[in-house]
Design an enzyme around this catalytic site. Structure first.
Site, PDB file in Angstrom:
ATOM      1  N   ASP A  89      -0.329  97.507  88.475  1.00 37.23           N
ATOM      2  CA  ASP A  89      -0.692  97.960  89.812  1.00 37.23           C
ATOM      3  C   ASP A  89      -1.395  99.327  89.789  1.00 37.23           C
ATOM      4  O   ASP A  89      -2.224  99.604  90.647  1.00 37.23           O
ATOM      5  CB  ASP A  89       0.585  98.037  90.663  1.00 37.23           C
ATOM      6  CG  ASP A  89       0.294  98.224  92.139  1.00 37.23           C
ATOM      7  OD1 ASP A  89      -0.610  97.516  92.642  1.00 37.23           O
ATOM      8  OD2 ASP A  89       0.943  99.064  92.796  1.00 37.23           O
ATOM      9  N   ASP A 133      -3.844  94.214 107.027  1.00 36.70           N
ATOM     10  CA  ASP A 133      -3.448  95.612 107.033  1.00 36.70           C
ATOM     11  C   ASP A 133      -4.573  96.541 106.541  1.00 36.70           C
ATOM     12  O   ASP A 133      -4.867  97.573 107.139  1.00 36.70           O
ATOM     13  CB  ASP A 133      -2.219  95.697 106.113  1.00 36.70           C
ATOM     14  CG  ASP A 133      -1.749  97.100 105.902  1.00 36.70           C
ATOM     15  OD1 ASP A 133      -1.309  97.694 106.908  1.00 36.70           O
ATOM     16  OD2 ASP A 133      -1.820  97.595 104.772  1.00 36.70           O
ATOM     17  N   LEU A 134      -5.223  96.146 105.485  1.00 40.14           N
ATOM     18  CA  LEU A 134      -6.281  96.981 104.921  1.00 40.14           C
ATOM     19  C   LEU A 134      -7.435  97.144 105.910  1.00 40.14           C
ATOM     20  O   LEU A 134      -7.946  98.249 106.119  1.00 40.14           O
ATOM     21  CB  LEU A 134      -6.794  96.354 103.620  1.00 40.14           C
ATOM     22  CG  LEU A 134      -7.854  97.177 102.896  1.00 40.14           C
ATOM     23  CD1 LEU A 134      -7.222  98.367 102.191  1.00 40.14           C
ATOM     24  CD2 LEU A 134      -8.620  96.332 101.890  1.00 40.14           C
ATOM     25  N   GLU A 164       4.778 108.357  93.883  1.00 40.65           N
ATOM     26  CA  GLU A 164       4.943 107.984  95.286  1.00 40.65           C
ATOM     27  C   GLU A 164       6.388 108.200  95.686  1.00 40.65           C
ATOM     28  O   GLU A 164       7.293 108.083  94.850  1.00 40.65           O
ATOM     29  CB  GLU A 164       4.678 106.489  95.461  1.00 40.65           C
ATOM     30  CG  GLU A 164       3.252 106.060  95.459  1.00 40.65           C
ATOM     31  CD  GLU A 164       3.193 104.548  95.634  1.00 40.65           C
ATOM     32  OE1 GLU A 164       3.390 104.074  96.763  1.00 40.65           O
ATOM     33  OE2 GLU A 164       2.977 103.858  94.631  1.00 40.65           O
ATOM     34  N   THR A 207      -7.816  90.465 109.978  1.00 36.45           N
ATOM     35  CA  THR A 207      -6.644  90.798 110.783  1.00 36.45           C
ATOM     36  C   THR A 207      -5.579  91.451 109.902  1.00 36.45           C
ATOM     37  O   THR A 207      -4.468  91.691 110.336  1.00 36.45           O
ATOM     38  CB  THR A 207      -6.042  89.542 111.449  1.00 36.45           C
ATOM     39  OG1 THR A 207      -5.739  88.589 110.419  1.00 36.45           O
ATOM     40  CG2 THR A 207      -7.021  88.922 112.437  1.00 36.45           C
ATOM     41  N   ASP A 229     -12.050 100.512  93.409  1.00 38.53           N
ATOM     42  CA  ASP A 229     -10.885 101.249  92.936  1.00 38.53           C
ATOM     43  C   ASP A 229     -10.872 102.467  93.851  1.00 38.53           C
ATOM     44  O   ASP A 229     -11.663 103.394  93.660  1.00 38.53           O
ATOM     45  CB  ASP A 229     -11.058 101.676  91.474  1.00 38.53           C
ATOM     46  CG  ASP A 229      -9.813 102.371  90.941  1.00 38.53           C
ATOM     47  OD1 ASP A 229      -9.223 103.176  91.697  1.00 38.53           O
ATOM     48  OD2 ASP A 229      -9.414 102.124  89.798  1.00 38.53           O
ATOM     49  N   HIS A 230     -10.029 102.437  94.869  1.00 38.05           N
ATOM     50  CA  HIS A 230     -10.201 103.443  95.920  1.00 38.05           C
ATOM     51  C   HIS A 230      -9.959 104.870  95.422  1.00 38.05           C
ATOM     52  O   HIS A 230     -10.374 105.819  96.055  1.00 38.05           O
ATOM     53  CB  HIS A 230      -9.380 103.113  97.168  1.00 38.05           C
ATOM     54  CG  HIS A 230      -7.910 103.211  96.958  1.00 38.05           C
ATOM     55  ND1 HIS A 230      -7.155 102.181  96.475  1.00 38.05           N
ATOM     56  CD2 HIS A 230      -7.055 104.232  97.150  1.00 38.05           C
ATOM     57  CE1 HIS A 230      -5.901 102.564  96.372  1.00 38.05           C
ATOM     58  NE2 HIS A 230      -5.803 103.802  96.781  1.00 38.05           N
ATOM     59  N   LYS A 239      -7.417  96.884 109.146  1.00 41.94           N
ATOM     60  CA  LYS A 239      -7.037  97.701 110.309  1.00 41.94           C
ATOM     61  C   LYS A 239      -6.869  99.167 109.977  1.00 41.94           C
ATOM     62  O   LYS A 239      -7.326 100.043 110.707  1.00 41.94           O
ATOM     63  CB  LYS A 239      -5.719  97.188 110.887  1.00 41.94           C
ATOM     64  CG  LYS A 239      -5.915  95.941 111.705  1.00 41.94           C
ATOM     65  CD  LYS A 239      -4.654  95.593 112.466  1.00 41.94           C
ATOM     66  CE  LYS A 239      -4.883  94.308 113.245  1.00 41.94           C
ATOM     67  NZ  LYS A 239      -3.648  93.543 113.411  1.00 41.94           N
ATOM     68  N   HIS A 244      -6.285 102.651  88.371  1.00 41.78           N
ATOM     69  CA  HIS A 244      -6.444 104.045  88.811  1.00 41.78           C
ATOM     70  C   HIS A 244      -6.244 105.071  87.695  1.00 41.78           C
ATOM     71  O   HIS A 244      -7.026 105.993  87.536  1.00 41.78           O
ATOM     72  CB  HIS A 244      -5.475 104.363  89.950  1.00 41.78           C
ATOM     73  CG  HIS A 244      -5.475 103.339  91.041  1.00 41.78           C
ATOM     74  ND1 HIS A 244      -6.629 102.829  91.574  1.00 41.78           N
ATOM     75  CD2 HIS A 244      -4.464 102.716  91.692  1.00 41.78           C
ATOM     76  CE1 HIS A 244      -6.323 101.941  92.524  1.00 41.78           C
ATOM     77  NE2 HIS A 244      -5.024 101.859  92.605  1.00 41.78           N
ATOM     78  N   VAL A 262     -10.102  79.905 104.560  1.00 38.73           N
ATOM     79  CA  VAL A 262     -11.034  80.055 103.437  1.00 38.73           C
ATOM     80  C   VAL A 262     -10.986  78.893 102.455  1.00 38.73           C
ATOM     81  O   VAL A 262     -11.819  78.790 101.571  1.00 38.73           O
ATOM     82  CB  VAL A 262     -10.820  81.376 102.655  1.00 38.73           C
ATOM     83  CG1 VAL A 262     -11.143  82.561 103.535  1.00 38.73           C
ATOM     84  CG2 VAL A 262      -9.424  81.465 102.094  1.00 38.73           C
TER      85      VAL A 262
HETATM   86  P1  NAD Z   1      -2.730  91.317 104.578  1.00 40.74           P
HETATM   87  O1  NAD Z   1      -1.729  90.309 104.131  1.00 40.74           O
HETATM   88  O2  NAD Z   1      -2.314  92.348 105.551  1.00 40.74           O
HETATM   89  O3  NAD Z   1      -3.973  90.537 105.216  1.00 40.74           O
HETATM   90  C1  NAD Z   1      -4.410  89.312 104.763  1.00 40.74           C
HETATM   91  C2  NAD Z   1      -5.575  88.808 105.604  1.00 40.74           C
HETATM   92  O4  NAD Z   1      -6.049  87.583 105.021  1.00 40.74           O
HETATM   93  C3  NAD Z   1      -5.239  88.486 107.059  1.00 40.74           C
HETATM   94  O5  NAD Z   1      -6.343  88.847 107.850  1.00 40.74           O
HETATM   95  C4  NAD Z   1      -5.103  86.948 107.047  1.00 40.74           C
HETATM   96  O6  NAD Z   1      -5.436  86.343 108.260  1.00 40.74           O
HETATM   97  C5  NAD Z   1      -6.125  86.581 106.020  1.00 40.74           C
HETATM   98  N1  NAD Z   1      -5.849  85.259 105.412  1.00 40.74           N
HETATM   99  C6  NAD Z   1      -4.762  84.903 104.664  1.00 40.74           C
HETATM  100  N2  NAD Z   1      -4.879  83.615 104.282  1.00 40.74           N
HETATM  101  C7  NAD Z   1      -6.053  83.163 104.762  1.00 40.74           C
HETATM  102  C8  NAD Z   1      -6.745  81.910 104.700  1.00 40.74           C
HETATM  103  N3  NAD Z   1      -6.256  80.865 104.016  1.00 40.74           N
HETATM  104  N4  NAD Z   1      -7.944  81.818 105.316  1.00 40.74           N
HETATM  105  C9  NAD Z   1      -8.460  82.873 105.987  1.00 40.74           C
HETATM  106  N5  NAD Z   1      -7.857  84.064 106.081  1.00 40.74           N
HETATM  107  C10 NAD Z   1      -6.666  84.214 105.486  1.00 40.74           C
HETATM  108  O7  NAD Z   1      -3.335  91.956 103.249  1.00 40.74           O
HETATM  109  P2  NAD Z   1      -3.897  93.463 103.047  1.00 40.74           P
HETATM  110  O8  NAD Z   1      -2.758  94.397 102.843  1.00 40.74           O
HETATM  111  O9  NAD Z   1      -4.880  93.778 104.096  1.00 40.74           O
HETATM  112  O10 NAD Z   1      -4.620  93.366 101.622  1.00 40.74           O
HETATM  113  C11 NAD Z   1      -5.852  92.704 101.429  1.00 40.74           C
HETATM  114  C12 NAD Z   1      -6.370  92.970 100.029  1.00 40.74           C
HETATM  115  O11 NAD Z   1      -6.560  94.357  99.854  1.00 40.74           O
HETATM  116  C13 NAD Z   1      -5.448  92.542  98.909  1.00 40.74           C
HETATM  117  O12 NAD Z   1      -6.236  92.129  97.825  1.00 40.74           O
HETATM  118  C14 NAD Z   1      -4.708  93.811  98.555  1.00 40.74           C
HETATM  119  O13 NAD Z   1      -4.232  93.803  97.233  1.00 40.74           O
HETATM  120  C15 NAD Z   1      -5.822  94.811  98.739  1.00 40.74           C
HETATM  121  N6  NAD Z   1      -5.381  96.178  99.000  1.00 40.74           N
HETATM  122  C16 NAD Z   1      -4.689  96.495 100.134  1.00 40.74           C
HETATM  123  C17 NAD Z   1      -4.339  97.795 100.398  1.00 40.74           C
HETATM  124  C18 NAD Z   1      -3.604  98.184 101.659  1.00 40.74           C
HETATM  125  O14 NAD Z   1      -3.478  99.375 101.897  1.00 40.74           O
HETATM  126  N7  NAD Z   1      -3.137  97.266 102.457  1.00 40.74           N
HETATM  127  C19 NAD Z   1      -4.686  98.793  99.482  1.00 40.74           C
HETATM  128  C20 NAD Z   1      -5.395  98.465  98.332  1.00 40.74           C
HETATM  129  C21 NAD Z   1      -5.739  97.143  98.120  1.00 40.74           C
END
Ligand code: NAD
Length: 490
Positions: free
Chosen positions: A235, A16-17, A216, A14, A177-178, A19, A240, A86
């Site tokens: 970061d 951000d990544l 950025e 659910t 590493d995207h 979706k 990268h 988790v």
């Molecule tokens: P987010 O905070 O939007 O999403 C976190 C997700 O983890 C949610 O679905 C939440 O329900 C779930 N969650 C949290 N605690 C939980 C628990 N105890 N049990 C089960 N589920 C749990 O995070 P995000 O932005 O999607 O980032 C996720 C990962 O991707 C991170 O490691 C982040 O560093 C990495 N990342 C994100 C992006 C980006 O564009 N958002 C880019 C590069 C890397």
């Protein structure tokens, strides 16, 4: 193709990544028939959701990202949801049953991909549970895809690695590493090794310096809590930027396979001159953004952002000079810089060639421009070569010209494609564009020596650059000392 049959379990479904990137990328693969009909996805997250609600959110995420979505209903029907904390052991048993049911239903041959798209503090314990609760006992392949950050420093990265290695072997681990999924980053290799005109010049005799910029416009946004503990060095540089440097500097691999390419990249990282102690502030500079104007709007300083300490010592900008102590690169500086709230969103590599031995065209007011090869990574994608040619007219004056190749227009759809490629690679078992543990470890040991100094010395000059500029003055001075300057990225 059997390998593309798999159960994909997304932890953090659910988030951000998931979706913004993962669902749209999976849809694109599905639409191009690059995903077998035999696939199923289990979304795992904390919030309670029914399968219907989850499928609805999949459709919304795909529709937001892509205009065409003819097969969306069929696609979404492969998605299932499991509400799961988790940290709670009991919940893994239910997840295991759900996985075996889907395995049977879709004939997935026991192939499983576990994608950890959630906060890194959970990575280790999820991996341990996957093993102890039997989710990794499968007939087929099992792969772990893990997002950044991989640890906070070498020590914590080692600890995390030891945890995930109890459940997965190194060749089952896909560290994302995207940047390595980006078209033009992958193109570095092709430009170098498929053209006769560059590789002979690709060394200290003909290249004066290389500049890698990833800037950025955005500030830290909602990520203050994470960023305060990270900063630009961890970061961006550790992963990268060092990955791009490795691709630029590596020797031609004997074959284009995972093992050969990785081993060449590892050699570059091993040749990176360690910068430590008093040297740090000679080779690296840091910055933190102040208020400023971006697109006509006043934006706050880093210290005014939510969840950021009002006397924060965290860097939002880094510039550094890297030296690669090997035969090819001895003496050639690789300048890198990255930062938030800068004047442009741009990832670019500039290779500056040495001047011709003698300038015959000094009647022009300006000295000759050096030849540059510019690789544009984002937002625009392409390659530019800067040459000198005859200025039209009666005289014999030289004038700079550019040969320009644009891969495509301004992006917007660029980033999901990186994930699309990486997901596809993972399904096929190709780990070339993922980072090996050796690369992670060497990169951390390089940046740890810099963090050690910076964390123990408060930078009294912070904030030291205005939002909407190309960083602090010390970044320009870093190159001026060597007689160079940053080539503009816009
Ligand atoms: P987010 O905070 O939007 O999403 C976190 C997700 O983890 C949610 O679905 C939440 O329900 C779930 N969650 C949290 N605690 C939980 C628990 N105890 N049990 C089960 N589920 C749990 O995070 P995000 O932005 O999607 O980032 C996720 C990962 O991707 C991170 O490691 C982040 O560093 C990495 N990342 C994100 C992006 C980006 O564009 N958002 C880019 C590069 C890397």
């Amino acid at each position: 193709n059997d390998n593309q049959t798999a159960l994909i379990m997304i932890f953090g479904a659910t988030g951000d990544l998931a979706k913004r990137k993962l669902f749209p990328s999976l849809y694109k693969l599905f639409e191009k028939d690059k995903l077998s009909k035999n696939f199923a996805v289990i979304g795992v997250a904390r919030r309670p959701l029914t399968n219907d609600e989850f499928q609805q959110s999949i459709k919304e995420s795909v529709k937001t990202a892509i205009e065409k979505e003819d097969r969306i209903d069929e696609f979404a029907s492969h998605f299932y949801y499991h509400s799961h904390d988790v940290t709670d052991s009991a919940s893994y048993a239910a997840l295991k049953n759900m996985a075996s049911d889907l395995d049977n239903h879709y004939q997935l041959n026991g192939n499983r991909i576990f994608y950890l798209a959630m906060a890194p503090e959970f990575f280790g314990s999820i991996a341990l549970h996957l093993k102890s609760d039997g989710l990794t006992d499968v007939r087929g392949f099992k792969r772990l895809v893990i997002e950044k950050p991989f640890g906070h420093d070498l020590e914590s990265a080692k600890e995390l690695n030891d945890q995930i290695r109890t459940a997965f072997s190194e060749d089952e681990i896909y560290r994302i590493d995207h940047y390595l999924g980006k078209e033009m980053v992958q193109n570095i290799e092709v430009i170098r090794f498929a053209n006769a005109i560059f590789e002979p010049l690709w060394n200290s005799r003909f290249i004066s310096n290389i500049q890698v910029t990833s800037s950025e416009i955005l500030g830290v946004e909602e990520r203050g809590r994470y960023y305060e503990n990270s900063g630009a060095l961890r970061d961006m540089v550790q992963n990268h930027l060092l990955q791009m440097v490795a691709l630029l500097a590596m020797e031609p691999p004997i074959r284009l396979n995972t093992e050969e390419i990785r081993s060449e990249k590892v050699k570059v990282l091993r040749a990176l001159r360690p910068i430590e102690g008093e040297e740090v502030n000679k080779y690296f500079v840091r910055g933190q953004y102040d208020e400023g104007t971006i697109n006509g709007k006043t934006v706050p300083s880093y210290r005014q952002e939510p969840m950021v300490a009002e006397n924060s010592n965290t860097e939002t900008f880094v510039a550094g000079k890297l030296l690669i102590d090997n035969f090819r690169w001895a003496g050639v500086p690789f300048y890198i810089r990255t930062g938030k709230r800068m004047a442009a969103k741009s990832t670019k590599i500039v290779i500056q060639f040495k001047d011709v031995p003698m300038n015959l065209y000094y009647q022009t007011e300006q000295p000759l421009n050096p030849n540059l090869l510019v690789i544009h990574i984002q937002p625009e994608e392409g390659v530019t070569i800067h040459l000198n040619a005859k200025k039209a007219g009666t005289g014999m004056e030289a004038t700079p010209i550019k040969l320009n190749y644009a891969n495509k227009g301004i992006d917007g759809i660029n980033t999901p494609e990186a994930y699309e490629k990486l997901l596809y690679d993972c399904m096929r078992g190709d780990a070339t564009n993922f980072t090996h543990w050796d690369e992670v470890a060497l990169s951390w040991s390089f940046t740890d020596k810099i963090s050690d100094v910076w964390e123990n010395h408060v930078d009294e000059s912070f904030p030291n650059y205005k939002s909407g500029t190309m960083g602090p003055k010390c970044s320009d001075e870093l190159l001026e000392k060597d007689g160079y300057f940053w080539w503009p990225v816009t």
